[in-house]
Design a protein around this motif. Structure first.
Motif, PDB file in Angstrom:
ATOM      1  N   ALA A   5       0.816  -1.219   0.000  1.00 43.08           N
ATOM      2  CA  ALA A   5       0.000   0.000   0.000  1.00 43.08           C
ATOM      3  C   ALA A   5       0.850   1.270   0.000  1.00 43.08           C
ATOM      4  O   ALA A   5       0.583   2.206  -0.751  1.00 43.08           O
ATOM      5  N   GLU A   6       1.871   1.319   0.823  1.00 45.42           N
ATOM      6  CA  GLU A   6       2.720   2.515   0.908  1.00 45.42           C
ATOM      7  C   GLU A   6       3.422   2.798  -0.421  1.00 45.42           C
ATOM      8  O   GLU A   6       3.497   3.940  -0.873  1.00 45.42           O
ATOM      9  N   ALA A   7       3.907   1.763  -1.070  1.00 46.18           N
ATOM     10  CA  ALA A   7       4.585   1.927  -2.362  1.00 46.18           C
ATOM     11  C   ALA A   7       3.599   2.371  -3.432  1.00 46.18           C
ATOM     12  O   ALA A   7       3.893   3.254  -4.243  1.00 46.18           O
ATOM     13  N   TYR A   8       2.397   1.781  -3.433  1.00 46.35           N
ATOM     14  CA  TYR A   8       1.379   2.164  -4.417  1.00 46.35           C
ATOM     15  C   TYR A   8       0.969   3.621  -4.237  1.00 46.35           C
ATOM     16  O   TYR A   8       0.838   4.368  -5.205  1.00 46.35           O
ATOM     17  N   GLU A   9       0.762   4.030  -2.995  1.00 42.24           N
ATOM     18  CA  GLU A   9       0.362   5.413  -2.737  1.00 42.24           C
ATOM     19  C   GLU A   9       1.424   6.387  -3.234  1.00 42.24           C
ATOM     20  O   GLU A   9       1.097   7.412  -3.840  1.00 42.24           O
ATOM     21  N   TRP A  10       2.690   6.082  -2.992  1.00 41.22           N
ATOM     22  CA  TRP A  10       3.774   6.937  -3.469  1.00 41.22           C
ATOM     23  C   TRP A  10       3.775   6.982  -5.002  1.00 41.22           C
ATOM     24  O   TRP A  10       3.875   8.054  -5.599  1.00 41.22           O
ATOM     25  N   LEU A  11       3.660   5.829  -5.640  1.00 45.81           N
ATOM     26  CA  LEU A  11       3.655   5.764  -7.095  1.00 45.81           C
ATOM     27  C   LEU A  11       2.471   6.531  -7.676  1.00 45.81           C
ATOM     28  O   LEU A  11       2.614   7.313  -8.612  1.00 45.81           O
ATOM     29  N   ARG A  12       1.286   6.338  -7.106  1.00 40.56           N
ATOM     30  CA  ARG A  12       0.083   7.028  -7.577  1.00 40.56           C
ATOM     31  C   ARG A  12       0.236   8.540  -7.464  1.00 40.56           C
ATOM     32  O   ARG A  12      -0.040   9.281  -8.409  1.00 40.56           O
ATOM     33  N   GLU A  13       0.676   9.021  -6.312  1.00 42.17           N
ATOM     34  CA  GLU A  13       0.821  10.465  -6.114  1.00 42.17           C
ATOM     35  C   GLU A  13       1.885  11.050  -7.032  1.00 42.17           C
ATOM     36  O   GLU A  13       1.721  12.149  -7.568  1.00 42.17           O
ATOM     37  N   THR A  14       2.976  10.340  -7.223  1.00 41.37           N
ATOM     38  CA  THR A  14       4.036  10.805  -8.122  1.00 41.37           C
ATOM     39  C   THR A  14       3.534  10.845  -9.559  1.00 41.37           C
ATOM     40  O   THR A  14       3.789  11.811 -10.291  1.00 41.37           O
ATOM     41  N   PHE A  15       2.792   9.821  -9.986  1.00 41.00           N
ATOM     42  CA  PHE A  15       2.233   9.788 -11.326  1.00 41.00           C
ATOM     43  C   PHE A  15       1.253  10.941 -11.523  1.00 41.00           C
ATOM     44  O   PHE A  15       1.272  11.629 -12.546  1.00 41.00           O
ATOM     45  N   LYS A  16       0.402  11.178 -10.536  1.00 40.99           N
ATOM     46  CA  LYS A  16      -0.583  12.251 -10.631  1.00 40.99           C
ATOM     47  C   LYS A  16       0.088  13.616 -10.750  1.00 40.99           C
ATOM     48  O   LYS A  16      -0.390  14.489 -11.474  1.00 40.99           O
ATOM     49  N   LYS A  17       1.221  13.808 -10.066  1.00 41.25           N
ATOM     50  CA  LYS A  17       1.960  15.076 -10.191  1.00 41.25           C
ATOM     51  C   LYS A  17       2.455  15.264 -11.621  1.00 41.25           C
ATOM     52  O   LYS A  17       2.504  16.381 -12.117  1.00 41.25           O
ATOM     53  N   GLY A  18       2.813  14.178 -12.268  1.00 44.91           N
ATOM     54  CA  GLY A  18       3.318  14.252 -13.636  1.00 44.91           C
ATOM     55  C   GLY A  18       2.230  14.348 -14.689  1.00 44.91           C
ATOM     56  O   GLY A  18       2.519  14.518 -15.875  1.00 44.91           O
ATOM     57  N   THR A  19       0.961  14.232 -14.266  1.00 44.79           N
ATOM     58  CA  THR A  19      -0.148  14.283 -15.224  1.00 44.79           C
ATOM     59  C   THR A  19      -1.150  15.378 -14.852  1.00 44.79           C
ATOM     60  O   THR A  19      -2.313  15.322 -15.243  1.00 44.79           O
ATOM     61  N   ARG A  20      -0.706  16.383 -14.133  1.00 44.76           N
ATOM     62  CA  ARG A  20      -1.602  17.454 -13.674  1.00 44.76           C
ATOM     63  C   ARG A  20      -2.327  18.168 -14.807  1.00 44.76           C
ATOM     64  O   ARG A  20      -3.423  18.667 -14.625  1.00 44.76           O
ATOM     65  N   ALA A  21      -1.703  18.236 -15.976  1.00 41.43           N
ATOM     66  CA  ALA A  21      -2.307  18.954 -17.106  1.00 41.43           C
ATOM     67  C   ALA A  21      -3.428  18.162 -17.775  1.00 41.43           C
ATOM     68  O   ALA A  21      -4.147  18.715 -18.602  1.00 41.43           O
ATOM     69  N   LEU A  22      -3.589  16.906 -17.421  1.00 40.90           N
ATOM     70  CA  LEU A  22      -4.604  16.072 -18.060  1.00 40.90           C
ATOM     71  C   LEU A  22      -5.908  16.116 -17.267  1.00 40.90           C
ATOM     72  O   LEU A  22      -5.899  16.046 -16.038  1.00 40.90           O
ATOM     73  N   PRO A  23      -7.054  16.198 -17.960  1.00 43.07           N
ATOM     74  CA  PRO A  23      -8.336  16.203 -17.254  1.00 43.07           C
ATOM     75  C   PRO A  23      -8.688  14.801 -16.740  1.00 43.07           C
ATOM     76  O   PRO A  23      -8.575  13.819 -17.465  1.00 43.07           O
ATOM     77  N   VAL A  24      -9.082  14.728 -15.490  1.00 44.37           N
ATOM     78  CA  VAL A  24      -9.461  13.452 -14.874  1.00 44.37           C
ATOM     79  C   VAL A  24     -10.806  13.015 -15.441  1.00 44.37           C
ATOM     80  O   VAL A  24     -11.706  13.826 -15.641  1.00 44.37           O
ATOM     81  N   ALA A  25     -10.945  11.724 -15.703  1.00 50.82           N
ATOM     82  CA  ALA A  25     -12.201  11.174 -16.226  1.00 50.82           C
ATOM     83  C   ALA A  25     -13.279  11.240 -15.146  1.00 50.82           C
ATOM     84  O   ALA A  25     -13.020  10.955 -13.979  1.00 50.82           O
ATOM     85  N   GLU A  26     -14.468  11.596 -15.545  1.00 54.82           N
ATOM     86  CA  GLU A  26     -15.606  11.675 -14.619  1.00 54.82           C
ATOM     87  C   GLU A  26     -16.211  10.291 -14.394  1.00 54.82           C
ATOM     88  O   GLU A  26     -16.216   9.464 -15.305  1.00 54.82           O
TER      89      GLU A  26
END
Length: 55
Positions: A5-26
């Motif tokens: 869980a800790e590794a996934y959370e870090w990976l998810r948050e890091t990925f999200k920082k790198g994709t901030r310009a993309l619109p999240v799917a509703e």
């Protein structure tokens, strides 16, 4: 193989920082790294590399 869980959370948050310009799917609450890429011909996303240690 699932990430701890800790590794996934870090990976998810890091990925999200790198994709901030993309619109999240509703309407896809379970998958919070899904994006609405309609109308785009290309997209830049972070590269993820998995390195498996020898056992």
């Amino acid at each position: 193989m699932r990430l701890p869980a800790e590794a996934y959370e870090w990976l998810r948050e890091t990925f999200k920082k790198g994709t901030r310009a993309l619109p999240v799917a509703e309407g896809v609450a379970l998958f919070d790294t899904c994006y609405d890429l309609s109308g785009r011909e290309s997209v830049d996303v972070p590269t993820i590399i998995r390195i498996k240690e020898e056992e």
